[in-house]
Scaffold this motif. Structure first.
Motif, PDB file in Angstrom:
ATOM      1  N   UNK A 129     -10.485  53.064  69.277  1.00 52.53           N
ATOM      2  CA  UNK A 129     -10.053  54.428  68.986  1.00 52.53           C
ATOM      3  C   UNK A 129      -8.887  54.852  69.871  1.00 52.53           C
ATOM      4  N   UNK A 130      -8.850  54.373  71.108  1.00 54.60           N
ATOM      5  CA  UNK A 130      -7.713  54.723  71.967  1.00 54.60           C
ATOM      6  C   UNK A 130      -6.438  54.062  71.463  1.00 54.60           C
ATOM      7  N   UNK A 131      -6.561  52.870  70.897  1.00 55.39           N
ATOM      8  CA  UNK A 131      -5.393  52.198  70.312  1.00 55.39           C
ATOM      9  C   UNK A 131      -4.875  52.988  69.113  1.00 55.39           C
ATOM     10  N   UNK A 132      -5.791  53.385  68.227  1.00 50.37           N
ATOM     11  CA  UNK A 132      -5.413  54.140  67.033  1.00 50.37           C
ATOM     12  C   UNK A 132      -4.800  55.487  67.425  1.00 50.37           C
ATOM     13  N   UNK A 133      -5.474  56.219  68.296  1.00 49.84           N
ATOM     14  CA  UNK A 133      -5.010  57.553  68.692  1.00 49.84           C
ATOM     15  C   UNK A 133      -3.643  57.489  69.353  1.00 49.84           C
ATOM     16  N   UNK A 134      -3.454  56.529  70.252  1.00 48.89           N
ATOM     17  CA  UNK A 134      -2.188  56.433  70.976  1.00 48.89           C
ATOM     18  C   UNK A 134      -1.030  56.110  70.039  1.00 48.89           C
ATOM     19  N   UNK A 135      -1.252  55.193  69.106  1.00 54.46           N
ATOM     20  CA  UNK A 135      -0.193  54.835  68.158  1.00 54.46           C
ATOM     21  C   UNK A 135       0.202  56.039  67.317  1.00 54.46           C
ATOM     22  N   UNK A 136      -0.793  56.747  66.785  1.00 54.49           N
ATOM     23  CA  UNK A 136      -0.481  57.887  65.919  1.00 54.49           C
ATOM     24  C   UNK A 136       0.217  59.000  66.693  1.00 54.49           C
ATOM     25  N   UNK A 137      -0.219  59.252  67.914  1.00 51.26           N
ATOM     26  CA  UNK A 137       0.434  60.293  68.712  1.00 51.26           C
ATOM     27  C   UNK A 137       1.837  59.894  69.129  1.00 51.26           C
ATOM     28  N   UNK A 138       2.111  58.596  69.208  1.00 51.41           N
ATOM     29  CA  UNK A 138       3.459  58.137  69.550  1.00 51.41           C
ATOM     30  C   UNK A 138       4.393  58.241  68.345  1.00 51.41           C
ATOM     31  N   UNK A 139       3.866  57.986  67.168  1.00 53.55           N
ATOM     32  CA  UNK A 139       4.699  57.931  65.968  1.00 53.55           C
ATOM     33  C   UNK A 139       4.829  59.271  65.250  1.00 53.55           C
ATOM     34  N   UNK A 140       3.880  60.164  65.483  1.00 52.39           N
ATOM     35  CA  UNK A 140       3.817  61.420  64.724  1.00 52.39           C
ATOM     36  C   UNK A 140       3.850  62.600  65.692  1.00 52.39           C
ATOM     37  N   UNK A 141       4.665  63.599  65.381  1.00 54.83           N
ATOM     38  CA  UNK A 141       4.800  64.780  66.228  1.00 54.83           C
ATOM     39  C   UNK A 141       4.245  66.017  65.542  1.00 54.83           C
ATOM     40  N   UNK A 142       4.177  67.102  66.282  1.00 64.11           N
ATOM     41  CA  UNK A 142       3.682  68.366  65.745  1.00 64.11           C
ATOM     42  C   UNK A 142       4.450  68.749  64.481  1.00 64.11           C
ATOM     43  N   UNK A 143       3.703  69.103  63.434  1.00 64.68           N
ATOM     44  CA  UNK A 143       4.312  69.482  62.170  1.00 64.68           C
ATOM     45  C   UNK A 143       4.512  68.330  61.210  1.00 64.68           C
ATOM     46  N   UNK A 144       4.317  67.103  61.688  1.00 65.96           N
ATOM     47  CA  UNK A 144       4.486  65.921  60.835  1.00 65.96           C
ATOM     48  C   UNK A 144       3.230  65.657  60.009  1.00 65.96           C
ATOM     49  N   UNK A 145       3.318  64.631  59.170  1.00 67.61           N
ATOM     50  CA  UNK A 145       2.304  64.393  58.151  1.00 67.61           C
ATOM     51  C   UNK A 145       1.950  62.910  58.098  1.00 67.61           C
ATOM     52  N   UNK A 146       0.694  62.616  57.810  1.00 65.81           N
ATOM     53  CA  UNK A 146       0.206  61.244  57.656  1.00 65.81           C
ATOM     54  C   UNK A 146      -0.417  61.125  56.266  1.00 65.81           C
ATOM     55  N   UNK A 194       3.694  58.308  58.814  1.00 63.22           N
ATOM     56  CA  UNK A 194       2.840  57.120  58.871  1.00 63.22           C
ATOM     57  C   UNK A 194       2.007  57.013  57.595  1.00 63.22           C
ATOM     58  N   UNK A 195       1.910  55.787  57.084  1.00 59.04           N
ATOM     59  CA  UNK A 195       0.915  55.435  56.074  1.00 59.04           C
ATOM     60  C   UNK A 195      -0.132  54.601  56.793  1.00 59.04           C
ATOM     61  N   UNK A 196      -1.383  55.090  56.795  1.00 59.29           N
ATOM     62  CA  UNK A 196      -2.443  54.455  57.591  1.00 59.29           C
ATOM     63  C   UNK A 196      -3.587  54.020  56.680  1.00 59.29           C
ATOM     64  N   UNK A 197      -4.014  52.782  56.845  1.00 61.14           N
ATOM     65  CA  UNK A 197      -5.171  52.294  56.087  1.00 61.14           C
ATOM     66  C   UNK A 197      -5.774  51.090  56.794  1.00 61.14           C
TER      67      UNK A 197
END
Length: 453
Positions: A129-146, A194-197
């Motif tokens: 979960x720390x790997x997933x969370x860190x990647x998403x927070x690095x790639x996506x900023x406030x106001x962005x969309x996944x 990000x497209x995540x699956x």
């Protein structure tokens, strides 16, 4: 940096020398070697890739690498510290600051993970979960969309549904990952980052069409992040077009149900950004992997291929036999699974169709009765979450690992109340374990909870 010897594509490393600050300067901790353009291979055996990876020897010539258990690292000249914090000197040249940043032992495990997944670089964390969370927070900023699959591990679903909108103003649209048109429509150009699956979904075992999904995302400038926890060795998402691959190493890669760990595999530029002293999610949030854990895991990866093959072999045998008994079994290795031919076309050869299978018992009561008998009467397996253990692990997904999803979300994800997820182990003989399963089914018939065909 450690001395290196190039030999038949193997890089053998011995920790005998440290570079001085005046040696070749490079600001990146993960060095990307530029290769001449080549046609992308249709298949690369991950076991061969691991064998070709750099082998790190111990400090005194041991065949296993040494464990660098230090939290902090010394320098020879006072000016070196300033140059390290300025980014002029880094781990690629054997300059280390602090183990929340880079640690030599963890870095070596990262090299193994990069070889396994076919990425430029990788680094390991304290949990999946720390790997997933860190990647998403690095790639996506406030106001962005996944855009994400509607069938995900419950913890990931909760992160996207509840935590990120509240903490970071990041929203997610969930779609049926099999419906490529819906995926395309859900992507908002300029806003979706990000497209995540999952390569193989938890728990319903939907197989993602990674090449097509990656093509759709890349046409709109979207980064593809794939969780490959269910299918290491079986699939290689980065070789199929994905940009980033994440893992819960706690599962198949560990294999012992005794370690919590994660990994991020992807471009060197992303890994360097994650460790940036000013804006890196891994550096600043601090989900640090312990060097002793990294050493343990590095010793298990070389036999991962053998373990995965046996997990998959037994899962296929059990699934085929369960189907013949008239049970409702979900397994991508069965020809009637909707994604069977897709998986066959994108999977790595000789590693099977995955070590997970599901039985739909119809109701939670029947599911619980089955698991109770399998553990406490016939010793077929253990009632426990997680996967990749040498014993078979069983859980009723809707009330356990997918309980973060509400009833409507579970229905959309295809998670029925009586769905039993099995991580098929390899202890005992096939016939011994199958005999235990048959005995359980006989007792279920006798109790009237299962009708005879």
């Amino acid at each position: 940096m450690a001395e290196t010897i190039q030999n038949n594509n193997n890089v053998l490393s011995s920790s005998k020398k440290r570079l001085t600050p005046d040696d070749n300067n490079n600001n990146d901790n993960f060095v990307t070697k530029k290769q001449p353009p080549t046609t992308k291979p249709t298949w690369v055996d991950p076991v061969s890739a691991l064998a070709n990876a750099r082998h790190e020897f111990g400090e005194h010539g041991g065949v296993n690498m040494s464990i660098e258990a230090s939290a902090t690292f010394t320098v020879m000249e006072p000016e070196t510290l300033g140059r390290m914090f300025a980014g002029e000197l880094g781990a690629d040249r054997d300059f280390f600051i602090y183990s929340r940043h880079f640690n030599p032992t963890v870095l070596n495990l990262g090299r193994q993970m990069a070889a396994l997944e076919g990425t430029e670089a990788a680094y390991c964390t304290s949990s999946g979960m720390s790997a997933i969370s860190s990647v998403l927070l690095q790639l996506v900023s406030s106001g962005d969309h996944i855009v994400a699959s509607q069938t995900l591990y419950g913890g990931t679903h909760a992160l996207l549904t509840h935590f990120l909108p509240r903490s970071s103003n990041i929203t997610t649209s969930f779609v049926d990952i099999r419906d490529l048109e819906k995926v395309n429509e859900a992507i908002v150009e300029g806003r979706t980052k990000v497209l995540y699956f999952e390569s193989m979904s938890n728990p319903t075992l939907t197989v993602a069409n990674i090449p097509e999904l990656s093509s759709i995302a890349h046409e709109k400038g979207v980064t593809v992040v794939v969780d490959n926890t269910f299918a290491p060795m079986v699939m290689s998402p980065a070789r199929l077009g994905a940009d980033v691959v994440v893992h819960s190493i706690s599962k198949y890669i560990s294999g012992g149900a005794d370690i919590i760990a994660g990994a991020v595999c992807g471009p060197a530029s992303l890994l360097n950004s994650l460790m940036d002293l000013h804006q890196g999610a891994l550096m600043l949030l601090g989900p640090t992997m312990n060097a002793k854990v990294a050493f343990e895991l590095s010793e298990r990866i070389p036999h991962l291929g053998l373990r995965v093959k046996e997990h998959c072999n037994r899962a296929l045998i059990y699934a085929q036999r369960m189907k013949k008994m008239g049970l409702k079994v979900i397994y991508p290795g069965l020809e009637d699974h909707p994604d069977h031919h897709l998986l066959k076309s994108i999977a790595n050869k000789e590693y099977g169709y995955g070590g997970m299978l599901c039985l739909d018992m119809g109701t939670e009561a029947r599911a619980n009765k089955l698991m109770n008998l399998l553990q406490n009467q016939t010793q077929f397996g253990l009632m426990a979450v997680s996967l990749g253990y040498y014993e078979t692990l069983m859980s009723c997904s809707g009330s356990s690992t997918s309980s973060e999803l509400n009833n409507e979300e579970q229905a959309l994800a295809g998670i029925t109340p009586g769905l039993v997820r099995m991580s098929v182990g390899y202890s005992g003989t096939v016939e011994q374990r199958w005999g235990q399963f048959e005995k359980t089914l006989s007792r279920l018939h006798d109790s009237g909870l299962l009708s005879k065909n």
